[in-house]
Design an enzyme around this catalytic site. Structure first.
Site, PDB file in Angstrom:
ATOM      1  N   HIS A   1     -19.785  13.041-101.228  1.00  0.00           N
ATOM      2  CA  HIS A   1     -20.498  12.137-102.132  1.00  0.00           C
ATOM      3  C   HIS A   1     -20.390  10.666-101.766  1.00  0.00           C
ATOM      4  O   HIS A   1     -20.568   9.799-102.622  1.00  0.00           O
ATOM      5  CB  HIS A   1     -20.028  12.347-103.587  1.00  0.00           C
ATOM      6  CG  HIS A   1     -20.199  13.764-104.060  1.00  0.00           C
ATOM      7  ND1 HIS A   1     -19.653  14.248-105.216  1.00  0.00           N
ATOM      8  CD2 HIS A   1     -20.876  14.807-103.518  1.00  0.00           C
ATOM      9  CE1 HIS A   1     -19.955  15.531-105.367  1.00  0.00           C
ATOM     10  NE2 HIS A   1     -20.707  15.885-104.338  1.00  0.00           N
TER      11      HIS A   1
ATOM     12  N   HIS B   1     -11.171  15.143-101.889  1.00  0.00           N
ATOM     13  CA  HIS B   1     -12.586  14.788-102.072  1.00  0.00           C
ATOM     14  C   HIS B   1     -13.109  14.078-100.821  1.00  0.00           C
ATOM     15  O   HIS B   1     -12.826  12.904-100.597  1.00  0.00           O
ATOM     16  CB  HIS B   1     -12.703  13.869-103.294  1.00  0.00           C
ATOM     17  CG  HIS B   1     -14.087  13.778-103.863  1.00  0.00           C
ATOM     18  ND1 HIS B   1     -15.225  14.120-103.159  1.00  0.00           N
ATOM     19  CD2 HIS B   1     -14.527  13.380-105.093  1.00  0.00           C
ATOM     20  CE1 HIS B   1     -16.288  13.927-103.927  1.00  0.00           C
ATOM     21  NE2 HIS B   1     -15.891  13.488-105.108  1.00  0.00           N
TER      22      HIS B   1
ATOM     23  N   TYR C   1     -17.879   8.814-100.999  1.00  0.00           N
ATOM     24  CA  TYR C   1     -16.635   8.085-101.256  1.00  0.00           C
ATOM     25  C   TYR C   1     -15.904   7.882 -99.923  1.00  0.00           C
ATOM     26  O   TYR C   1     -16.426   8.229 -98.866  1.00  0.00           O
ATOM     27  CB  TYR C   1     -15.808   8.839-102.314  1.00  0.00           C
ATOM     28  CG  TYR C   1     -16.545   8.897-103.646  1.00  0.00           C
ATOM     29  CD1 TYR C   1     -16.870   7.716-104.314  1.00  0.00           C
ATOM     30  CD2 TYR C   1     -16.969  10.101-104.189  1.00  0.00           C
ATOM     31  CE1 TYR C   1     -17.584   7.746-105.513  1.00  0.00           C
ATOM     32  CE2 TYR C   1     -17.682  10.133-105.385  1.00  0.00           C
ATOM     33  CZ  TYR C   1     -17.988   8.956-106.040  1.00  0.00           C
ATOM     34  OH  TYR C   1     -18.703   8.980-107.211  1.00  0.00           O
TER      35      TYR C   1
HETATM   36  C1  LIG Z   1     -20.779  13.907-115.252  1.00  0.00           C
HETATM   37  C2  LIG Z   1     -20.497  14.372-113.868  1.00  0.00           C
HETATM   38  C3  LIG Z   1     -19.396  13.888-113.185  1.00  0.00           C
HETATM   39  C4  LIG Z   1     -19.099  14.332-111.906  1.00  0.00           C
HETATM   40  N1  LIG Z   1     -17.975  13.911-111.283  1.00  0.00           N
HETATM   41  C5  LIG Z   1     -17.575  14.467-110.117  1.00  0.00           C
HETATM   42  C6  LIG Z   1     -16.305  14.219-109.567  1.00  0.00           C
HETATM   43  O1  LIG Z   1     -15.497  13.517-110.135  1.00  0.00           O
HETATM   44  N2  LIG Z   1     -15.989  14.790-108.383  1.00  0.00           N
HETATM   45  C7  LIG Z   1     -16.855  15.607-107.731  1.00  0.00           C
HETATM   46  O2  LIG Z   1     -16.538  16.093-106.649  1.00  0.00           O
HETATM   47  N3  LIG Z   1     -18.057  15.891-108.249  1.00  0.00           N
HETATM   48  C8  LIG Z   1     -18.429  15.366-109.431  1.00  0.00           C
HETATM   49  N4  LIG Z   1     -19.627  15.723-109.991  1.00  0.00           N
HETATM   50  C9  LIG Z   1     -20.468  16.713-109.316  1.00  0.00           C
HETATM   51  C10 LIG Z   1     -20.207  18.117-109.875  1.00  0.00           C
HETATM   52  O3  LIG Z   1     -18.884  18.539-109.605  1.00  0.00           O
HETATM   53  C11 LIG Z   1     -21.173  19.153-109.270  1.00  0.00           C
HETATM   54  O4  LIG Z   1     -20.957  19.235-107.890  1.00  0.00           O
HETATM   55  C12 LIG Z   1     -22.628  18.799-109.563  1.00  0.00           C
HETATM   56  O5  LIG Z   1     -22.812  18.363-110.883  1.00  0.00           O
HETATM   57  C13 LIG Z   1     -23.545  19.996-109.312  1.00  0.00           C
HETATM   58  O6  LIG Z   1     -23.204  21.082-110.120  1.00  0.00           O
HETATM   59  P1  LIG Z   1     -24.081  21.488-111.426  1.00  0.00           P
HETATM   60  O7  LIG Z   1     -25.484  21.718-110.951  1.00  0.00           O
HETATM   61  O8  LIG Z   1     -23.425  22.748-111.923  1.00  0.00           O
HETATM   62  O9  LIG Z   1     -23.989  20.365-112.402  1.00  0.00           O
HETATM   63  C14 LIG Z   1     -19.954  15.259-111.267  1.00  0.00           C
HETATM   64  C15 LIG Z   1     -21.069  15.722-111.951  1.00  0.00           C
HETATM   65  C16 LIG Z   1     -21.340  15.316-113.237  1.00  0.00           C
HETATM   66  C17 LIG Z   1     -22.533  15.891-113.935  1.00  0.00           C
END
Ligand SMILES: Cc1cc2nc3c(=O)[nH]c(=O)nc-3n(C[C@H](O)[C@H](O)[C@H](O)COP(=O)(O)O)c2cc1C
Ligand SMILES: Cc1cc2nc3c(=O)[nH]c(=O)nc-3n(C[C@H](O)[C@H](O)[C@H](O)COP(=O)(O)OP(=O)(O)OC[C@H]3O[C@@H](n4cnc5c(N)ncnc54)[C@H](O)[C@@H]3O)c2cc1C
Length: 772
Positions: free
Chosen positions: A581, A578, A583
């Site tokens: 974002h 990762h 981090y």
């Molecule tokens: C509840 C939630 C938790 C997430 N946690 C992570 C995570 O742990 N690691 C990560 O790389 N992205 C995380 N994301 C981002 C998602 O992997 C994804 O990139 C983002 O939601 C966009 O995709 P979508 O439009 O299909 O939701 C999270 C998103 C949501 C909604």
């Protein structure tokens, strides 16, 4: 009302005739600098929908235009020695001259005064007019005069094009792509009357200059294009319309948006219309449509408010606000298509095979998706699906319906995923001491049984102090590894899905509350010291992290290596590092959060140094036959932050260090940013990285249905599609989406089989009812 239209192109003429027809008492003049019945230009294309709009407003001119139209259905693509054709695309083409002559004649019959050969200097030349329409084209003098009010935002696009004609009659909209020693050229050709086809030749500025075309005469340019496209032209010549203002030389397209569309000049109201206020690139052929629709909307506003001078201010305000929205929509699609042609030589022409290249071309505006292509030309699409399945290692006999691209397998190192749908990593904030429990087993297990090909667990932290929240999952103890193994075993035993673990370190975004208690908000108590690239808190009231020293780096690397070894023990098929974002590793990559002046800051190499050290250590500890993906924030969406250009640089570094795939996300690095959201809004990052660097990618972000996923994968914009939030709403997203597009040849868990037929039948019935 006294109305003057400055400029007798489609916008000015059509508005004049509509207003005169609706209210014959208006005194309407169109002033045009060209001679009567004499205009520049070759052909324009319009859609059936535009024609319907014209028919509803003035059937007389629509009939005449319709008669003069050339209708064709096919698109033919010449590329790398192949000639490929698809049908069902329904275009109409008409000579620009013919169309304007019809509108001029119609204006005259209705009593519009047409003044030719008058080059208007200023709107102030018409002091008696109640309303002046500045329909004087892209180089509008009137717009320039009031630039401070109209706020034109004009961008000169990088490609060069020349607009030519030929006597060869083409029976399909034809695209020909030719590689020269200095780069690629493309031509767009279509027939618009019984004698002529339009032929627009386009290339990049670099290629244009490398050939010395900047110093060519018009005749030399024509000879060059004739020789380059001799095969498709069958030896026919090309010609320029000498009087044609745009076609006499190689030009750059000007993209125009205006902040304001009307004003009062002290005596009259002045409104911009057509190319004077907006342009849409010829790649989707909508300039004339926009001009015509502007005219229709403003006339409609007068119908609604009364055809009197008193109605002008309100009519213009409504015209501006309504047309701005529709124009933005078309300009967005035009931009996608235009950008495709701007990068085609650099990005697609060498990277893609002819079949996929053609698919990418057909879906360039991203308004036409996979299922729409099926409606247009089912045989061609199924042929393509069969080809794609074959390329993915799945031989499909002619007798069977080929799977849609998202349901084909994909192999990386020793891992083959059964299909290309990924459950994107999502933090669930439901672990105890980093141990994933029953919740995680059910949550992830359900999604594996729901049909996705690859399930990523949430960001899994490499040490207690690397967690985002106290409830984040981790992988620093044997107990945690055993808990993860239970989940991985379940997924493997009960589905064909592969399982991935995403390893991460929260860095400056650590020690916060769980999402539902206040996302990113620092813990009231029980927090831990934070580390990051630089000592910058995430929120103003977040704890300030310590800028990492060498000892911190060594510890973090050791933590990642320990977690990697534990992850290998769980039997997970793929690891994701990762680096997105905001981090820890992402905070090193972004100049917003990395302000270091040592070897770990500064330029790309400096900022990537520590993340790459971590990556190499992880790669060395992870079994050689299992792949690793790297998640990047490909855009910080903030001034001074990383942009997609930087993401390409970082992706190349990770690729060279042994990364197998880049997971292309964006944002969350800096608080208060404003990403440009929209459907599939991060897919362009994946497209660029995949096709410019030749590394597999995952697209993610607002991919919400099978149509989008299939289009992305089929066009080669990504290898896999990660779907996050839709999987929270529907664990069986993949199975349900397959049913929704009528594809039944997909395995459901055997325990659930009796639900499959009923679900598919009900869905088909509901679709029937919806259609009926
Ligand atoms: C509840 C939630 C938790 C997430 N946690 C992570 C995570 O742990 N690691 C990560 O790389 N992205 C995380 N994301 C981002 C998602 O992997 C994804 O990139 C983002 O939601 C966009 O995709 P979508 O439009 O299909 O939701 C999270 C998103 C949501 C909604
Ligand atoms: C290469 C190329 C291909 C295109 N292909 C298509 C296509 O396939 N489909 C499509 O829909 N659109 C196409 N377009 C766009 C289309 O030509 C324009 O969007 C459309 O013509 C806009 O209409 P308009 O009336 O606003 O402006 P214009 O058609 O530019 O008309 C403006 C008129 O104003 C006159 N004028 C300008 N200044 C003055 C002055 N000071 N005094 C008097 N008269 C003046 C000009 O002579 C001209 O007649 C293409 C454009 C290009 C460049």
């Amino acid at each position: 009302m006294r109305i003057v239209c400055i400029g007798g192109g489609p916008a000015g003429l059509y508005f004049a005739l509509l207003m005169k027809k609706r209210h014959p008492a208006h005194h309407i003049t169109v002033v045009e600098r060209n001679r009567p019945y004499d205009t520049f230009g070759w052909g324009v294309v319009m859609s059936d929908a535009t024609m319907e709009g014209m028919r509803a407003n003035d059937p007389e001119s629509a009939d005449e235009i319709q008669e003069a139209f050339n209708h064709w259905d096919d698109i033919e693509v010449l590329f790398k020695g192949r000639r490929m054709r698809t049908s069902g695309h329904g275009f109409v083409g008409i000579g620009r001259k013919k169309m304007l002559n019809i509108l001029q004649a119609r204006c005259e019959r209705l009593g519009v005064e047409l003044v030719f050969e008058r080059d208007v200097e200023s709107d102030l030349d018409f002091p008696d007019a109640d309303l002046i329409i500045a329909s004087d084209g892209i180089n509008s003098r009137i717009r320039a005069r009031y630039a401070d009010v109209f706020q034109p935002d004009q961008v000169v696009r990088p490609n060069r094009y020349i607009w030519l004609g030929t006597g060869k009659l083409f029976d399909a909209f034809t695209f020909d792509f030719r590689r020269t020693e200095h780069g690629w050229f493309q031509t767009h050709i279509y027939k618009f009357d019984d004698e002529t086809s339009t032929c627009i030749v386009e290339t990049t500025e670099d290629t244009f200059r490398a050939h010395g075309i900047d110093s060519f005469s018009l005749d030399q340019s024509i000879a060059f294009c004739e020789s380059l496209f001799a095969e498709v032209l069958d030896g026919e010549t090309l010609k320029s319309n000498a009087r044609h203002l745009r076609g006499s030389a190689w030009l750059n397209f000007n993209r125009l948006i205006c902040g304001k569309w009307h004003l009062h000049n002290g005596r009259s109201h002045v409104a911009l219309m057509g190319d004077a206020v907006h342009t849409a690139h010829f790649a989707i052929g909508s300039g004339t449509k926009l001009a015509v629709d502007d005219a229709i909307e403003l006339a409609r506003q007068f119908d609604a408010r009364g055809h009197s001078a008193a109605a002008i201010p309100e009519a213009l305000a409504a015209y501006e606000s309504l047309r701005k929205v529709e124009t933005a929509r078309i300009q967005n699609a035009a931009r996608n298509a235009m950008e495709w042609f701007e990068v085609v030589g650099r990005r697609y022409a060498d990277a893609l095979e002819p079949e996929q290249f053609m698919y990418s071309l057909l879906t360039r505006s991203q308004r036409i998706g996979h299922e729409n292509l099926r409606v247009r030309d089912q045989a061609w699409l199924e042929g393509y699906e069969r080809w794609y399945a074959g390329r993915s290692g799945l031989a499909v006999s002619e007798a069977r319906r080929p799977p849609p691209p998202m349901l084909t397998p994909f192999t990386l190192r020793g891992m083959t995923v059964p299909n290309r749908v990924v459950v994107s990593p999502m933090a669930m904030y439901s672990a105890t001491d980093g141990v994933p429990g029953d919740f995680h087993l059910v949550h992830l297990g359900a999604r594996a049984m729901g049909g996705a090909g690859l399930i990523y667990g949430e960001m899994t932290c490499v040490s207690p102090d690397s967690r985002i929240t106290p409830a984040c999952a981790g992988l620093w103890t044997e107990e945690q590894a055993a808990a993860w193994k239970r989940i991985v075993d379940f997924v493997h035993a009960n589905s064909a899905a592969k399982f991935g673990i995403q390893l991460g370190h929260a860095g400056r975004k650590g020690a916060t509350r769980v999402a539902w208690d206040g996302m990113d908000q620092p813990l009231d108590s029980g927090g831990w010291p934070l580390i990051s690239a630089s000592a910058l808190p995430y929120l103003p009231h977040s704890p300030t992290p310590r800028a990492m020293d060498r000892a911190d780096m060594d510890k973090v690397i050791a933590d990642f290596v320990r977690s990697t070894r534990l992850a290998a023990e769980t039997g997970a098929d793929i690891l994701e590092l990762h680096c997105a974002h905001g981090y820890l590793l992402s905070a090193f990559l972004s100049p917003l959060t990395n302000r270091r002046d040592d070897r770990y800051g500064g330029d790309h190499a400096g900022r990537a140094r520590f993340p790459l050290e971590v990556f190499r250590a992880v790669r060395a500890a992870w079994p050689a036959d299992r792949p690793i993906s790297v998640r990047l924030s490909c855009h910080d969406w903030f001034e001074g932050g990383n942009t997609p250009d930087d993401a390409v640089v970082f992706a190349r570094m990770f690729r060279d260090a042994g990364a197998d795939m880049i997971d292309c996300s964006s944002g969350q690095v800096w608080k208060g940013v404003s990403p440009v959201y929209g459907r599939m809004y991060q897919t362009p990052f994946s497209d660029r990285i995949r096709n410019e660097l030749g590394i597999p990618t995952i697209a993610v972000g607002a991919i919400s249905d099978a149509d989008q996923a299939n289009s992305i994968i089929a066009a080669g914009r990504a290898d896999l599609c990660a779907v996050a939030r839709p999987h929270l709403a529907d664990p069986a997203w993949t199975l349900h989406e397959a049913a929704r597009i009528g594809f039944a040849d997909i395995a459901w868990p055997r325990q659930y089989l009796s639900g499959k037929g009923q679900y598919e039948t009900n869905l088909a019935r509901n679709l029937e009812v919806g259609r009926g």
